[in-house]
Design a protein around this motif. Structure first.
Motif, PDB file in Angstrom:
ATOM      1  N   ALA A   6      -0.682 -45.350 -11.928  1.00  0.00           N
ATOM      2  CA  ALA A   6      -1.501 -44.697 -10.906  1.00  0.00           C
ATOM      3  C   ALA A   6      -1.313 -43.176 -10.928  1.00  0.00           C
ATOM      4  O   ALA A   6      -2.077 -42.445 -10.294  1.00  0.00           O
ATOM      5  N   PHE A   7      -0.325 -42.709 -11.671  1.00  0.00           N
ATOM      6  CA  PHE A   7      -0.038 -41.283 -11.758  1.00  0.00           C
ATOM      7  C   PHE A   7      -0.350 -40.786 -13.164  1.00  0.00           C
ATOM      8  O   PHE A   7      -0.044 -41.453 -14.147  1.00  0.00           O
ATOM      9  N   THR A   8      -0.943 -39.612 -13.226  1.00  0.00           N
ATOM     10  CA  THR A   8      -1.279 -39.020 -14.517  1.00  0.00           C
ATOM     11  C   THR A   8      -0.955 -37.531 -14.499  1.00  0.00           C
ATOM     12  O   THR A   8      -0.685 -36.960 -13.439  1.00  0.00           O
ATOM     13  N   GLY A   9      -0.989 -36.931 -15.661  1.00  0.00           N
ATOM     14  CA  GLY A   9      -0.850 -35.481 -15.787  1.00  0.00           C
ATOM     15  C   GLY A   9       0.424 -34.932 -15.180  1.00  0.00           C
ATOM     16  O   GLY A   9       1.522 -35.471 -15.392  1.00  0.00           O
ATOM     17  N   ASP A  10       0.265 -33.873 -14.396  1.00  0.00           N
ATOM     18  CA  ASP A  10       1.411 -33.193 -13.790  1.00  0.00           C
ATOM     19  C   ASP A  10       2.185 -34.092 -12.835  1.00  0.00           C
ATOM     20  O   ASP A  10       3.404 -33.986 -12.733  1.00  0.00           O
ATOM     21  N   ASP A  11       1.464 -34.968 -12.117  1.00  0.00           N
ATOM     22  CA  ASP A  11       2.149 -35.863 -11.180  1.00  0.00           C
ATOM     23  C   ASP A  11       3.077 -36.828 -11.928  1.00  0.00           C
ATOM     24  O   ASP A  11       4.222 -37.042 -11.520  1.00  0.00           O
ATOM     25  N   LEU A  12       2.590 -37.380 -13.015  1.00  0.00           N
ATOM     26  CA  LEU A  12       3.419 -38.285 -13.814  1.00  0.00           C
ATOM     27  C   LEU A  12       4.599 -37.534 -14.420  1.00  0.00           C
ATOM     28  O   LEU A  12       5.740 -38.028 -14.393  1.00  0.00           O
ATOM     29  N   ASP A  13       4.343 -36.345 -14.933  1.00  0.00           N
ATOM     30  CA  ASP A  13       5.430 -35.530 -15.495  1.00  0.00           C
ATOM     31  C   ASP A  13       6.487 -35.235 -14.443  1.00  0.00           C
ATOM     32  O   ASP A  13       7.695 -35.302 -14.729  1.00  0.00           O
ATOM     33  N   LEU A  14       6.065 -34.918 -13.228  1.00  0.00           N
ATOM     34  CA  LEU A  14       7.018 -34.639 -12.150  1.00  0.00           C
ATOM     35  C   LEU A  14       7.901 -35.857 -11.884  1.00  0.00           C
ATOM     36  O   LEU A  14       9.124 -35.741 -11.799  1.00  0.00           O
ATOM     37  N   ILE A  15       7.285 -37.017 -11.788  1.00  0.00           N
ATOM     38  CA  ILE A  15       8.044 -38.243 -11.512  1.00  0.00           C
ATOM     39  C   ILE A  15       9.019 -38.560 -12.645  1.00  0.00           C
ATOM     40  O   ILE A  15      10.166 -38.937 -12.401  1.00  0.00           O
ATOM     41  N   LEU A  16       8.582 -38.375 -13.882  1.00  0.00           N
ATOM     42  CA  LEU A  16       9.425 -38.712 -15.027  1.00  0.00           C
ATOM     43  C   LEU A  16      10.483 -37.647 -15.332  1.00  0.00           C
ATOM     44  O   LEU A  16      11.563 -37.974 -15.819  1.00  0.00           O
ATOM     45  N   ASP A  17      10.182 -36.386 -15.067  1.00  0.00           N
ATOM     46  CA  ASP A  17      11.125 -35.309 -15.384  1.00  0.00           C
ATOM     47  C   ASP A  17      12.230 -35.143 -14.344  1.00  0.00           C
ATOM     48  O   ASP A  17      13.325 -34.684 -14.661  1.00  0.00           O
ATOM     49  N   THR A  18      11.961 -35.513 -13.107  1.00  0.00           N
ATOM     50  CA  THR A  18      12.903 -35.253 -12.020  1.00  0.00           C
ATOM     51  C   THR A  18      14.270 -35.917 -12.204  1.00  0.00           C
ATOM     52  O   THR A  18      15.289 -35.260 -11.959  1.00  0.00           O
ATOM     53  N   PRO A  19      14.376 -37.161 -12.633  1.00  0.00           N
ATOM     54  CA  PRO A  19      15.726 -37.727 -12.811  1.00  0.00           C
ATOM     55  C   PRO A  19      16.602 -36.918 -13.771  1.00  0.00           C
ATOM     56  O   PRO A  19      17.788 -36.705 -13.501  1.00  0.00           O
ATOM     57  N   GLY A  20      16.045 -36.441 -14.866  1.00  0.00           N
ATOM     58  CA  GLY A  20      16.815 -35.622 -15.808  1.00  0.00           C
ATOM     59  C   GLY A  20      17.205 -34.275 -15.223  1.00  0.00           C
ATOM     60  O   GLY A  20      18.312 -33.774 -15.456  1.00  0.00           O
ATOM     61  N   VAL A  21      16.319 -33.690 -14.439  1.00  0.00           N
ATOM     62  CA  VAL A  21      16.608 -32.407 -13.802  1.00  0.00           C
ATOM     63  C   VAL A  21      17.708 -32.581 -12.752  1.00  0.00           C
ATOM     64  O   VAL A  21      18.602 -31.740 -12.626  1.00  0.00           O
ATOM     65  N   VAL A  22      17.660 -33.687 -12.018  1.00  0.00           N
ATOM     66  CA  VAL A  22      18.710 -33.979 -11.032  1.00  0.00           C
ATOM     67  C   VAL A  22      20.041 -34.183 -11.744  1.00  0.00           C
ATOM     68  O   VAL A  22      21.089 -33.711 -11.289  1.00  0.00           O
ATOM     69  N   MET A  23      20.002 -34.850 -12.885  1.00  0.00           N
ATOM     70  CA  MET A  23      21.227 -35.047 -13.665  1.00  0.00           C
ATOM     71  C   MET A  23      21.846 -33.696 -14.044  1.00  0.00           C
ATOM     72  O   MET A  23      23.040 -33.485 -13.876  1.00  0.00           O
ATOM     73  N   LYS A  24      21.030 -32.783 -14.537  1.00  0.00           N
ATOM     74  CA  LYS A  24      21.538 -31.460 -14.917  1.00  0.00           C
ATOM     75  C   LYS A  24      22.108 -30.718 -13.709  1.00  0.00           C
ATOM     76  O   LYS A  24      23.157 -30.087 -13.805  1.00  0.00           O
ATOM     77  N   GLY A  25      21.420 -30.808 -12.588  1.00  0.00           N
ATOM     78  CA  GLY A  25      21.914 -30.152 -11.377  1.00  0.00           C
ATOM     79  C   GLY A  25      23.267 -30.697 -10.955  1.00  0.00           C
ATOM     80  O   GLY A  25      24.165 -29.948 -10.568  1.00  0.00           O
ATOM     81  N   ALA A  26      23.427 -32.022 -11.040  1.00  0.00           N
ATOM     82  CA  ALA A  26      24.698 -32.646 -10.669  1.00  0.00           C
ATOM     83  C   ALA A  26      25.811 -32.250 -11.633  1.00  0.00           C
ATOM     84  O   ALA A  26      26.955 -32.054 -11.224  1.00  0.00           O
ATOM     85  N   ILE A  27      25.476 -32.105 -12.910  1.00  0.00           N
ATOM     86  CA  ILE A  27      26.487 -31.745 -13.898  1.00  0.00           C
ATOM     87  C   ILE A  27      27.032 -30.342 -13.647  1.00  0.00           C
ATOM     88  O   ILE A  27      28.231 -30.112 -13.756  1.00  0.00           O
ATOM     89  N   VAL A  28      26.177 -29.415 -13.286  1.00  0.00           N
ATOM     90  CA  VAL A  28      26.644 -28.039 -13.094  1.00  0.00           C
ATOM     91  C   VAL A  28      27.179 -27.783 -11.687  1.00  0.00           C
ATOM     92  O   VAL A  28      27.752 -26.729 -11.425  1.00  0.00           O
ATOM     93  N   ALA A  29      27.027 -28.743 -10.783  1.00  0.00           N
ATOM     94  CA  ALA A  29      27.405 -28.538  -9.388  1.00  0.00           C
ATOM     95  C   ALA A  29      28.889 -28.246  -9.192  1.00  0.00           C
ATOM     96  O   ALA A  29      29.264 -27.557  -8.240  1.00  0.00           O
ATOM     97  N   ASP A  30      29.746 -28.746 -10.080  1.00  0.00           N
ATOM     98  CA  ASP A  30      31.182 -28.496  -9.895  1.00  0.00           C
ATOM     99  C   ASP A  30      31.570 -27.079 -10.303  1.00  0.00           C
ATOM    100  O   ASP A  30      32.659 -26.617  -9.984  1.00  0.00           O
ATOM    101  N   GLY A  31      30.700 -26.392 -11.028  1.00  0.00           N
ATOM    102  CA  GLY A  31      30.955 -24.996 -11.378  1.00  0.00           C
ATOM    103  C   GLY A  31      31.909 -24.786 -12.538  1.00  0.00           C
ATOM    104  O   GLY A  31      32.275 -23.657 -12.843  1.00  0.00           O
ATOM    105  N   HIS A  32      32.310 -25.851 -13.221  1.00  0.00           N
ATOM    106  CA  HIS A  32      33.258 -25.720 -14.323  1.00  0.00           C
ATOM    107  C   HIS A  32      32.548 -25.866 -15.666  1.00  0.00           C
ATOM    108  O   HIS A  32      31.608 -26.641 -15.797  1.00  0.00           O
ATOM    109  N   LYS A  33      33.031 -25.137 -16.653  1.00  0.00           N
ATOM    110  CA  LYS A  33      32.492 -25.218 -18.014  1.00  0.00           C
ATOM    111  C   LYS A  33      33.511 -25.921 -18.898  1.00  0.00           C
ATOM    112  O   LYS A  33      34.176 -25.306 -19.704  1.00  0.00           O
TER     113      LYS A  33
END
Length: 160
Positions: A6-33
């Motif tokens: 039921a989702f296409t284009g930008d809406d579908l991309d948003l739904i599919l891309d968000t889990p990976g973006v959240v993963m990256k945010g969680a990884i950097v949240a501790d502030g350590h390299k």
């Protein structure tokens, strides 16, 4: 059940891309390299993505399956880690936008399950590496202060 088709284009991309973006945010949240911590967090995230392919909610399962079919896997997606606050800010904005879209256009249980899954991804990653908050002689904590704040902001962004 809401169909992913039921989702296409930008809406579908948003739904599919968000889990990976959240993963990256969680990884950097501790502030350590730390390379070892990074690998543990990526592995924890990858396991969560794979587990979602058997999720009880059919919409979340469809998203996870689409990510696998798309070739977007937590283990292979962006080996470069963005060590800055932009990753967290982007994750919060995108999670808010994706869950708002689903609340508007999807069935309520599907929107709720998707938001809960985003929070689960971030929680699993945050808990995957124990860190010392106060220095050399301090005890290790499961979730650092930065991760705790990120999880709280993520919960607010997705309306939980």
């Amino acid at each position: 059940m809401t169909e992913l088709s039921a989702f296409t284009g930008d809406d579908l991309d948003l739904i599919l891309d968000t889990p990976g973006v959240v993963m990256k945010g969680a990884i950097v949240a501790d502030g350590h390299k730390n390379a070892l911590a990074f690998l543990k967090e990526v592995t924890a995230g990858a396991k969560e993505f794979r587990a979602a392919q058997k999720h009880e909610n059919a919409f979340v399962k469809a998203v996870a399956t689409a990510l696998r079919e798309r070739g977007t896997d937590a283990e292979t997606d962006d080996r470069e880690l963005p060590f800055d606050d932009q990753a967290m800010t982007q994750a919060l904005k995108q999670a808010q936008a994706a869950t708002a879209l689903l609340r508007e256009r999807a069935e309520a249980p599907d929107a709720e399950a998707y938001g809960a899954w985003l929070l689960q991804i971030a929680t699993v990653i945050s808990e995957s590496v124990k860190t010392k908050e106060g220095g050399f002689f301090s005890k290790k904590v499961a979730v650092s202060e930065g991760e705790r704040v990120f999880l709280e902001h993520l919960a607010q962004a997705i309306g939980r």
